[in-house]
Design a protein around this motif. Structure first.
Motif, PDB file in Angstrom:
ATOM      1  N   ASP A 180       0.819  -1.217   0.000  1.00  0.00           N
ATOM      2  CA  ASP A 180       0.000   0.000   0.000  1.00  0.00           C
ATOM      3  C   ASP A 180       0.853   1.267   0.000  1.00  0.00           C
ATOM      4  OD1 ASP A 180      -2.610  -0.978  -0.131  1.00  0.00           O
ATOM      5  OD2 ASP A 180      -2.641  -1.470   2.000  1.00  0.00           O
ATOM      6  N   GLU A 202      -7.817  -4.433  -9.656  1.00  0.00           N
ATOM      7  CA  GLU A 202      -7.697  -3.020 -10.001  1.00  0.00           C
ATOM      8  C   GLU A 202      -7.530  -2.795 -11.508  1.00  0.00           C
ATOM      9  OE1 GLU A 202      -6.064  -1.435  -5.688  1.00  0.00           O
ATOM     10  OE2 GLU A 202      -4.653  -1.532  -7.354  1.00  0.00           O
ATOM     11  N   THR A 262      -5.382  -8.020  -5.507  1.00  0.00           N
ATOM     12  CA  THR A 262      -5.570  -6.577  -5.627  1.00  0.00           C
ATOM     13  C   THR A 262      -5.151  -6.090  -7.003  1.00  0.00           C
ATOM     14  OG1 THR A 262      -5.174  -6.304  -3.255  1.00  0.00           O
ATOM     15  CG2 THR A 262      -4.958  -4.344  -4.611  1.00  0.00           C
ATOM     16  N   ARG A 267       2.019  -2.528  -5.638  1.00  0.00           N
ATOM     17  CA  ARG A 267       1.716  -3.959  -5.678  1.00  0.00           C
ATOM     18  C   ARG A 267       2.830  -4.754  -6.359  1.00  0.00           C
ATOM     19  NH1 ARG A 267      -1.906  -1.231  -3.018  1.00  0.00           N
ATOM     20  NH2 ARG A 267      -4.053  -1.125  -3.763  1.00  0.00           N
ATOM     21  N   VAL A 281     -11.709  -7.555  -2.055  1.00  0.00           N
ATOM     22  CA  VAL A 281     -11.218  -6.335  -2.692  1.00  0.00           C
ATOM     23  C   VAL A 281     -12.266  -5.226  -2.613  1.00  0.00           C
ATOM     24  CG1 VAL A 281     -10.720  -5.316  -4.955  1.00  0.00           C
ATOM     25  CG2 VAL A 281      -9.533  -7.384  -4.232  1.00  0.00           C
ATOM     26  N   ARG A 292      -6.164  -1.117   0.661  1.00  0.00           N
ATOM     27  CA  ARG A 292      -6.776  -2.372   0.197  1.00  0.00           C
ATOM     28  C   ARG A 292      -5.877  -3.581   0.411  1.00  0.00           C
ATOM     29  NH1 ARG A 292      -9.228  -1.662  -5.424  1.00  0.00           N
ATOM     30  NH2 ARG A 292     -11.049  -1.026  -4.198  1.00  0.00           N
ATOM     31  N   TYR A 293      -4.619  -3.483   0.017  1.00  0.00           N
ATOM     32  CA  TYR A 293      -3.674  -4.607   0.116  1.00  0.00           C
ATOM     33  C   TYR A 293      -3.591  -5.078   1.567  1.00  0.00           C
ATOM     34  CZ  TYR A 293       0.606  -7.077  -1.545  1.00  0.00           C
ATOM     35  OH  TYR A 293       1.545  -8.019  -1.905  1.00  0.00           O
ATOM     36  N   VAL A 314      -8.744   1.720  -2.200  1.00  0.00           N
ATOM     37  CA  VAL A 314      -7.422   1.492  -2.794  1.00  0.00           C
ATOM     38  C   VAL A 314      -6.288   1.769  -1.826  1.00  0.00           C
ATOM     39  CG1 VAL A 314      -5.793   2.368  -4.517  1.00  0.00           C
ATOM     40  CG2 VAL A 314      -8.125   1.873  -5.171  1.00  0.00           C
TER      41      VAL A 314
END
Length: 526
Positions: free
Chosen positions: A89, A152, A148, A93, A448, A456-457, A453
């Motif tokens: 994050d 995305e 993720t 990613r 997710v 999210r991870y 965003v």
């Protein structure tokens, strides 16, 4: 690069976006598949590893110790989720799951290099445990990054479909691990495989990791994260925002106890406990079990994508909760049928179907004594074959006497089932894999969509890995303990006792999910 990458992706046609996301899925899934392969070969070879890295004087304790070491890799996964989720994050990613891939690959390779317990003593299980913990940490950061990343890139109304392709990698990893093990076993003699051949599947993984690293290195960052980073909207402290914020933490807990926890135990029941049950409880020959599992997994894998697609149409909750409910109701009848399929009642011994012989070899510690093996094979008219070995420590004067009586023989037995029983077992395992696909196919899109965003991870990785790593990862050890305890207590259905763990966890999860989860997909497109 970040701003331009986001804008160029947004300006693509639907056809171009589909082509792009297929390349993203391929790159993400290949790495994730390899990491699952690395993780699964340990579980698939648990019976062999028990004899290599733990004391051989108590086979049951050695096997339980191996399962506990296997579980340790799962238990540590939430810590990997926190560590690598935070990195993902903050820095992105792509780079985060490049690191997880390398840690996983080298840990697996090194497990195949560790000398046996006979060579270096207790240092062997200690080294295995350390490498398993590193594997668990790496896997803790891997899945959240891959899910993720793909989500995305995906169109909001097709998130379930696109992310479900990642879900196939776990089963595909187990499938490929079984194939590699089978090829290795068939290429080598039993003595060669037992001596050094079991190390080959661990060594092979390093080649696969190299290929995946090259592919991942050339990937671009996800467009949504690239946009957030270019606008200065990424989180400076993802851990605090994820778990220090009461509103977000509530969704973390709901994701865990209302979905991931039940998904975890159903997944490991269908893919690991089914294998362990056939090997250890039903005593089916391990090579035949590998074939049974590989066939059932091959047939069931496409349903991950089907149920991911279906969750786009009718909602994630409806698909996942139905899978949990049917699994809870069906597990005991399924496993009862599995166990009874190898019952010798109503079976007839074939004419000249009994073969007996005796072999002896010098005891490795006592030159004047021998280990005598009484080998018996019984073939039944339907094709079932029972092999039974009784090993006795034999001195020049006869069987070794301890405390005034002959030493108890060590007995091992294996069953090779008939063709009709084999396909019946494939069907019963396939049904369990369908349960797995129902709860696991939609889970990535579900998780997710629960979180923004910027965090999210981190936020999705923790509930996923506690649900799978802790609740799911403990299943083989807990279930084996319950079965052993039930058998010692003389329960009539002792072989079903291990199922109380997944049934109990899934039931609690089902109740929470039905009450608190919304059926409508969130489709967050930040």
């Amino acid at each position: 690069m970040s701003e331009n990458h986001h804008e160029s992706y947004e300006n693509m046609t639907e056809k171009q976006k589909n082509r792009t996301i297929w390349s993203v899925i391929t790159a993400s899934s290949l790495g994730t598949l390899i990491e699952w392969y690395d993780f699964y070969i340990f579980g698939s070879l648990a019976i062999v590893l028990a004899t290599k890295f733990f004391p051989a004087d108590n086979p049951t304790a050695a096997f339980l110790s191996t399962l506990a070491t296997f579980a340790a890799g799962f238990v540590v996964r939430p810590f990997g989720a926190l560590f690598f989720g935070r990195l993902g994050d903050i820095i992105g990613r792509k780079y985060t799951f490049l690191v997880t891939l390398l840690i996983m690959g080298f840990s697996t390779f090194l497990i195949g290099c560790i000398p046996s317990y006979e060579t270096i003593g207790f240092l062997a299980p200690v080294l295995v445990l350390i490498l398993r913990l590193l594997q668990g940490l790496a896997l803790g950061g891997e899945y959240g990054g891959a899910a993720t990343y793909v989500a995305e890139y995906a169109q909001p109304h097709r998130r379930g479909y696109w992310t479900s392709w990642i879900q196939t990698t776990a089963t595909a990893g187990l499938f490929i691990s079984l194939i590699v093990i089978l090829i290795t076993k068939n290429t080598l003699s039993p003595e060669e495989f037992d001596g050094w051949g079991w190390r080959v599947p661990f060594w092979i993984s390093i080649l696969m990791v190299g290929v995946s690293y090259i592919i991942r290195k050339n990937m671009k960052e996800s467009p949504l994260f690239a946009k957030a980073k270019s606008e200065g909207k990424t989180s400076k402290n993802p851990l605090k925002e994820s778990f220090g914020n009461k509103f977000n933490f509530k969704f973390v807990l709901l994701a865990l106890f209302g979905a991931a926890m039940g998904q975890g135990v159903i997944w490991y029941t269908g893919q690991f406990y089914a294998m362990s049950f056939m090997q250890k409880v039903m005593n089916i020959d391990s090579t035949q079990v590998d074939y049974l599992m590989a066939t059932a997994l091959f047939l069931g894998t496409p349903f991950f994508v089907f149920f991911g697609w279906l969750s786009d149409k009718i909602g994630r909750k409806a698909v996942m909760m139905t899978g949990m409910l049917v699994a809870i109701l069906a597990y005991r009848p399924i496993y009862d049928s599995m166990f009874k399929s190898v019952s010798l009642e109503n079976k007839t011994v074939a004419t000249s179907g009994i073969t007996e012989k005796r072999t002896a070899k010098i005891h490795k510690d006592i030159a004047t004594d021998s280990l005598v093996t009484f080998h018996k094979e019984t073939l039944y008219t339907d094709g079932t074959l029972i092999k039974k070995d009784s090993i006795v420590h034999w001195s020049p004067g006869g069987p070794v006497i301890k405390d005034g009586k002959a030493e108890e023989p060590k007995i091992s037995q294996s069953v090779t089932v008939s063709d009709s029983t084999k396909w019946y077992l494939v069907f019963l395992v396939f049904i369990q894999v369908i349960f797995v696909t129902m709860v696991y196919g939609p889970i990535a899109a579900f998780l997710v969509e629960m979180f923004p965003v910027r965090i999210r991870y981190t936020s999705m990785s923790l509930p996923y890995h506690i649900g799978n790593g802790v609740f799911g990862g403990l299943l083989p050890a807990v279930a084996t303990y319950l079965v052993t305890t039930g058998k010692e207590a003389g329960h009539a259905t002792w072989y079903l006792e291990g199922l109380w763990y997944p049934i109990g966890v899934a039931t609690v999860c089902l109740i929470i999910g039905l009450i608190y989860l919304k059926n409508k997909n969130n489709n967050l497109h930040d």
